[in-house]
Design a protein around this motif. Structure first.
Motif, PDB file in Angstrom:
ATOM      1  N   TYR A 134      27.803  40.184  47.571  1.00 44.60           N
ATOM      2  CA  TYR A 134      28.843  40.996  46.938  1.00 44.60           C
ATOM      3  C   TYR A 134      29.555  41.840  47.983  1.00 44.60           C
ATOM      4  CZ  TYR A 134      26.371  40.328  42.394  1.00 44.60           C
ATOM      5  OH  TYR A 134      25.766  39.837  41.272  1.00 44.60           O
ATOM      6  N   PHE A 138      33.456  41.663  49.064  1.00 43.24           N
ATOM      7  CA  PHE A 138      34.231  42.878  48.773  1.00 43.24           C
ATOM      8  C   PHE A 138      34.876  43.411  50.051  1.00 43.24           C
ATOM      9  CE2 PHE A 138      34.878  47.420  48.302  1.00 43.24           C
ATOM     10  CZ  PHE A 138      35.528  47.495  47.081  1.00 43.24           C
ATOM     11  N   ALA A 142      38.803  43.396  49.865  1.00 47.24           N
ATOM     12  CA  ALA A 142      39.379  44.707  49.559  1.00 47.24           C
ATOM     13  C   ALA A 142      39.657  45.559  50.790  1.00 47.24           C
ATOM     14  CB  ALA A 142      38.451  45.472  48.611  1.00 47.24           C
ATOM     15  N   LEU A 166      33.488  38.817  44.151  1.00 49.93           N
ATOM     16  CA  LEU A 166      34.334  40.011  44.149  1.00 49.93           C
ATOM     17  C   LEU A 166      34.300  40.682  42.776  1.00 49.93           C
ATOM     18  CD1 LEU A 166      36.370  41.899  45.533  1.00 49.93           C
ATOM     19  CD2 LEU A 166      38.181  40.357  44.724  1.00 49.93           C
ATOM     20  N   ASN A 167      34.414  39.907  41.733  1.00 44.69           N
ATOM     21  CA  ASN A 167      34.379  40.459  40.384  1.00 44.69           C
ATOM     22  C   ASN A 167      33.046  41.149  40.108  1.00 44.69           C
ATOM     23  OD1 ASN A 167      35.489  40.879  37.744  1.00 44.69           O
ATOM     24  ND2 ASN A 167      34.104  39.281  37.014  1.00 44.69           N
ATOM     25  N   ARG A 170      32.908  44.417  42.045  1.00 47.35           N
ATOM     26  CA  ARG A 170      33.702  45.462  41.381  1.00 47.35           C
ATOM     27  C   ARG A 170      32.971  46.007  40.158  1.00 47.35           C
ATOM     28  NH1 ARG A 170      39.607  42.521  41.639  1.00 47.35           N
ATOM     29  NH2 ARG A 170      40.235  43.344  43.662  1.00 47.35           N
ATOM     30  N   ASN A 171      32.421  45.104  39.339  1.00 38.82           N
ATOM     31  CA  ASN A 171      31.709  45.544  38.135  1.00 38.82           C
ATOM     32  C   ASN A 171      30.474  46.369  38.487  1.00 38.82           C
ATOM     33  OD1 ASN A 171      33.518  44.448  36.322  1.00 38.82           O
ATOM     34  ND2 ASN A 171      32.452  42.499  36.210  1.00 38.82           N
ATOM     35  N   LYS A 174      31.686  49.764  39.528  1.00 43.49           N
ATOM     36  CA  LYS A 174      32.087  50.535  38.346  1.00 43.49           C
ATOM     37  C   LYS A 174      30.856  51.140  37.674  1.00 43.49           C
ATOM     38  CE  LYS A 174      36.148  47.769  37.123  1.00 43.49           C
ATOM     39  NZ  LYS A 174      36.691  46.838  36.126  1.00 43.49           N
TER      40      LYS A 174
END
Length: 189
Positions: A134, A138, A142, A166-167, A170-171, A174
């Motif tokens: 991850y 990322f 990013a 990437l998703n 991000r999750n 978050k």
């Protein structure tokens, strides 16, 4: 009286490095080592290993400097070598495996989160806590600005895997931010 050569332009530094002048190489190293160490640390958590990666990256920069064609920025060209060296280290070190067990990392809930009170350093600390796969995707997407196609080529994965990683990154971020804010609310009342 000692004569100390100063390098006024990037072109002077490059020319002097190509001639093998140690002062120019030292100047280049001192000018960029902190910035490049920070890049290495984004990929390789261990500071000693990150320093080794940075030094190996500089050796490659000096070795391949004749290949720099003057197109684009010299710093960008060097940065790409440093990132590539970091990725090679991840690939070659079995303890830093890119694989992420999807079952062991729960999907982050779609909870409300905010960055109002979060400093950049705190966010980067959370990024460092991400699993290697991850974190790597990322950082490349990013922070470094690579496309999913480029990431796929660099890491030997598919574009869809890059997008998925990437998703998930991000999750996960978050969720970590939301968890941190819940803790702060409890502490602050």
């Amino acid at each position: 009286m000692l004569f100390r050569k100063t390098f006024t332009t990037e072109s002077d530094i490059i020319k002097s490095c190509l001639k093998g002048e140690r002062k120019a190489q030292q100047h280049l190293y001192e000018s960029y080592s902190k910035k490049f160490l920070a890049i290495c640390m984004r990929y390789v958590k261990d500071k000693d290993l990150a320093e080794d990666v940075m030094i190996e990256g500089f050796m490659k920069i000096f070795e391949k400097m004749s290949q720099f064609e003057g197109k684009g920025s010299f710093e960008g060209w060097m940065k790409r070598i440093i990132v590539t060296q970091s990725l090679l280290t991840l690939r070659n070190n079995r303890n830093l495996s890119m694989e992420v067990n999807m079952e062991s990392h729960l999907e982050a809930m779609d909870s409300a989160y905010e960055l109002n009170h979060m400093e950049a350093a705190e966010l980067m600390d959370l990024v460092q806590e991400l699993p290697v796969g991850y974190r790597t995707v990322f950082n490349l997407y990013a922070i470094e600005g690579y496309s999913h196609s480029e990431i796929a080529d660099l890491l030997g994965i598919t574009e869809s895997t890059s997008k998925s990683q990437l998703n998930r990154a991000r999750n996960t971020l978050k969720q970590k931010i939301a968890d941190q804010q819940i803790k702060e609310r409890r502490i602050n009342g």
